[in-house]
Scaffold this active site. Structure first.
Site, PDB file in Angstrom:
ATOM      1  N   ALA A  44      18.701 -17.375   1.527  1.00 49.29           N
ATOM      2  CA  ALA A  44      18.066 -18.693   1.607  1.00 49.29           C
ATOM      3  C   ALA A  44      18.011 -19.431   0.276  1.00 49.29           C
ATOM      4  O   ALA A  44      17.393 -20.482   0.181  1.00 49.29           O
ATOM      5  CB  ALA A  44      16.651 -18.539   2.164  1.00 49.29           C
TER       6      ALA A  44
ATOM      7  N   HIS B 217      11.892 -22.822  -2.298  1.00 51.39           N
ATOM      8  CA  HIS B 217      12.233 -21.751  -3.237  1.00 51.39           C
ATOM      9  C   HIS B 217      12.560 -22.368  -4.597  1.00 51.39           C
ATOM     10  O   HIS B 217      13.339 -23.319  -4.676  1.00 51.39           O
ATOM     11  CB  HIS B 217      13.443 -20.964  -2.729  1.00 51.39           C
ATOM     12  CG  HIS B 217      13.285 -20.452  -1.335  1.00 51.39           C
ATOM     13  ND1 HIS B 217      12.473 -19.385  -1.027  1.00 51.39           N
ATOM     14  CD2 HIS B 217      13.833 -20.875  -0.169  1.00 51.39           C
ATOM     15  CE1 HIS B 217      12.538 -19.154   0.277  1.00 51.39           C
ATOM     16  NE2 HIS B 217      13.344 -20.054   0.818  1.00 51.39           N
TER      17      HIS B 217
ATOM     18  N   ASN C 263      13.116 -11.433   0.445  1.00 48.56           N
ATOM     19  CA  ASN C 263      14.526 -11.189   0.150  1.00 48.56           C
ATOM     20  C   ASN C 263      15.050 -12.157  -0.911  1.00 48.56           C
ATOM     21  O   ASN C 263      15.948 -11.815  -1.675  1.00 48.56           O
ATOM     22  CB  ASN C 263      15.364 -11.304   1.426  1.00 48.56           C
ATOM     23  CG  ASN C 263      15.235 -10.083   2.317  1.00 48.56           C
ATOM     24  OD1 ASN C 263      15.210  -8.952   1.840  1.00 48.56           O
ATOM     25  ND2 ASN C 263      15.131 -10.313   3.600  1.00 48.56           N
TER      26      ASN C 263
END
Length: 262
Positions: free
Chosen positions: A119, A215, A185
């Protein structure tokens, strides 16, 4: 590359199977837990198998879409049986025993474990910067409160009643990956690309104002300074699964046969 297999039959596995079929390189088999063969076949329309050696008869490249448990249960055996493996479960590599087992499997089978970017982006720049030396790397992950449901965040915060962005974890990437196997992750990907699990700083935040998963990577070193932010959408049929993560798995497969790679 001869034959593609998939581990798991959830939202990401379904996306990967559909995208590969549309791209002209369909998968041929799905690895499922014993007793779940019918469900896996119904979800993906692929031949169900339950053992690594059986999968190796159908595929030489296997995409792990089953989370940490899928990689832990099947990764080393698949590598040892002669299958290259692409995984999105980078956080599982914070477990040194599993990492060593995967390494031994790859060496025995003459195969490779490929890490999909998942991601997040900018990992190529971070990995290049690590060659010259990194002084500091920090990953911050922000999700709506519902995105942290079922995680240790529930032990720290009243997620349903939050009125402002609140951090529920600060620590190392190793601690995050081991404590949040379904949510960290990306932190692991940043750690593996940069300065490792124990030197990478991580902050995880629940924000009721966030509409997407956000993120952020901050890094500094001999190369200069990096500040990267991405706001990602979830897969339509599973709000906890990142659309970009599924896309990155498909890209990793296509890279195995492409005449030019980026």
């Amino acid at each position: 590359m001869t034959g593609i297999g998939i581990i798991g039959h959830g939202a990401i596995a379904r996306y990967v199977a559909q995208a590969l079929a549309m791209g002209g390189t369909p998968a041929s088999a799905v690895l499922a837990r014993p007793g779940r063969e019918a469900a896996a076949q119904a979800a993906l329309g692929l031949v169900p198998v339950t053992e690594a050696r059986e999968m190796a008869r159908h595929a030489r490249l296997v995409v792990d879409c089953a989370g940490h448990a899928g990689l832990s249960a099947n990764g080393a055996a698949l590598l040892g049986a002669g299958c290259d493996v692409i995984t999105l479960s980078l956080g599982a590599l914070a477990n040194d025993m599993l990492k060593e087992a995967l390494k031994q499997g790859a060496e025995a089978g003459g195969t490779t474990l490929h890490l999909a970017s998942g991601a997040i982006g900018a990992l190529d720049a971070l990995a290049a910067a690590a060659i010259g030396g990194l002084d500091h790397v920090c990953y911050t992950g922000t999700k709506p409160p519902a995105g942290w449901a079922g995680s240790p965040a529930e032990e720290v915060l009243e997620l349903a009643s939050l009125t402002e962005a609140t951090a529920h974890f600060t620590g190392t990437a190793r601690q995050a990956a081991l404590s949040y196997p379904k949510n960290a992750n990306v932190a692991a990907a940043v750690a593996l690309a940069g300065i490792g699990f124990d030197a990478t700083e991580v902050c995880l935040i629940a924000d009721p104002a966030a509409a997407q998963n956000i993120h952020r990577i901050e890094a500094q070193g001999a190369f200069g300074r990096l500040d990267f932010i991405i706001s990602g959408n979830a897969l339509p049929d599973n709000p906890k699964s990142s659309a970009l993560a599924a896309m990155s798995a498909v890209r990793a497969v296509r890279n195995q046969t492409a005449w030019m790679r980026l």
